[in-house]
Scaffold this active site. Structure first.
Site, PDB file in Angstrom:
ATOM      1  N   ASP A   1      38.513 103.969  63.899  1.00  0.00           N
ATOM      2  CA  ASP A   1      39.032 103.777  65.174  1.00  0.00           C
ATOM      3  C   ASP A   1      38.611 104.998  65.944  1.00  0.00           C
ATOM      4  OD1 ASP A   1      42.000 102.200  66.130  1.00  0.00           O
ATOM      5  OD2 ASP A   1      41.364 104.092  67.192  1.00  0.00           O
ATOM      6  N   ILE A   2      38.261 104.855  67.314  1.00  0.00           N
ATOM      7  CA  ILE A   2      37.827 105.818  68.236  1.00  0.00           C
ATOM      8  C   ILE A   2      38.981 106.905  68.519  1.00  0.00           C
ATOM      9  CG2 ILE A   2      38.286 104.759  70.319  1.00  0.00           C
ATOM     10  CD1 ILE A   2      35.310 105.621  71.045  1.00  0.00           C
TER      11      ILE A   2
ATOM     12  N   GLU B   1      45.839  95.677  72.311  1.00  0.00           N
ATOM     13  CA  GLU B   1      44.924  96.259  73.366  1.00  0.00           C
ATOM     14  C   GLU B   1      43.664  95.479  73.471  1.00  0.00           C
ATOM     15  OE1 GLU B   1      44.119 100.368  72.721  1.00  0.00           O
ATOM     16  OE2 GLU B   1      46.323 100.811  72.816  1.00  0.00           O
TER      17      GLU B   1
ATOM     18  N   HIS C   1      42.150  91.611  64.413  1.00  0.00           N
ATOM     19  CA  HIS C   1      41.754  92.894  63.593  1.00  0.00           C
ATOM     20  C   HIS C   1      42.830  93.586  62.796  1.00  0.00           C
ATOM     21  CE1 HIS C   1      42.894  94.625  67.727  1.00  0.00           C
ATOM     22  NE2 HIS C   1      43.443  95.728  66.872  1.00  0.00           N
TER      23      HIS C   1
ATOM     24  N   HIS D   1      44.325  97.107  61.377  1.00  0.00           N
ATOM     25  CA  HIS D   1      44.285  98.697  61.301  1.00  0.00           C
ATOM     26  C   HIS D   1      44.444  99.020  59.760  1.00  0.00           C
ATOM     27  CE1 HIS D   1      44.638  99.491  65.674  1.00  0.00           C
ATOM     28  NE2 HIS D   1      45.375  98.396  65.836  1.00  0.00           N
TER      29      HIS D   1
END
Ligand code: AMP
Length: 119
Positions: free
Chosen positions: A33-34, A99, A104, A106
């Site tokens: 994750d960015i 978002e 997906h 996490h």
């Protein structure tokens, strides 16, 4: 609502945007994750046009669904997160704070993350 192929994860899957890859096979891509919320924060993304949990489970073939969660398990075990614990999250819709409209999960770990919802 239909799948919008300009979402950021679709662009990562097409190789248009770089990512820090953690795992990849024919069904799944996983990358960092960015904006990490924990020392270990990885996103696992199926290689198909699925908007969210419901879309994925209603419409993905059984092999894709099986391979997806096998990959999640493999990533967790390779990272040894199963030793001290981890959190799996998927966000859906406005109330869930989703978002990016490509399904997906996490994977978060590497420290005690604390309560699910900060007070
Ligand atoms: P959500 O849709 O709420 O489950 O969260 C989307 C996640 O994608 C957020 O944690 C973002 O930090 C992450 N994100 C957004 N853009 C990128 C990117 N280019 N590379 C990696 N992670 C990203």
């Amino acid at each position: 609502m239909s799948y919008n192929s300009s979402n950021i994860f679709a662009r990562i899957l097409r190789g248009e945007i770089a990512c820090v890859k953690i795992f990849e096979n024919d069904y799944v891509l996983a990358f960092k994750d960015i904006h990490p919320k924990a020392p270990y924060h990885v996103l696992v993304v199926p290689k198909g046009e699925y908007r969210n949990f419901h879309d994925f489970h209603a419409n993905a073939p059984a092999i894709m669904i099986g391979e997806f969660y096998q990959a999640v398990r493999q990533i967790i075990e390779q990272s040894k997160l199963n030793q001290d614990g981890y959190r799996l999250i998927t966000n859906f819709g406005e109330n869930g704070g989703q978002e990016v409209d490509h399904y997906h999960v996490h994977i978060l770990g590497g420290k005690a993350i604390g309560p699910l919802i900060a007070s």
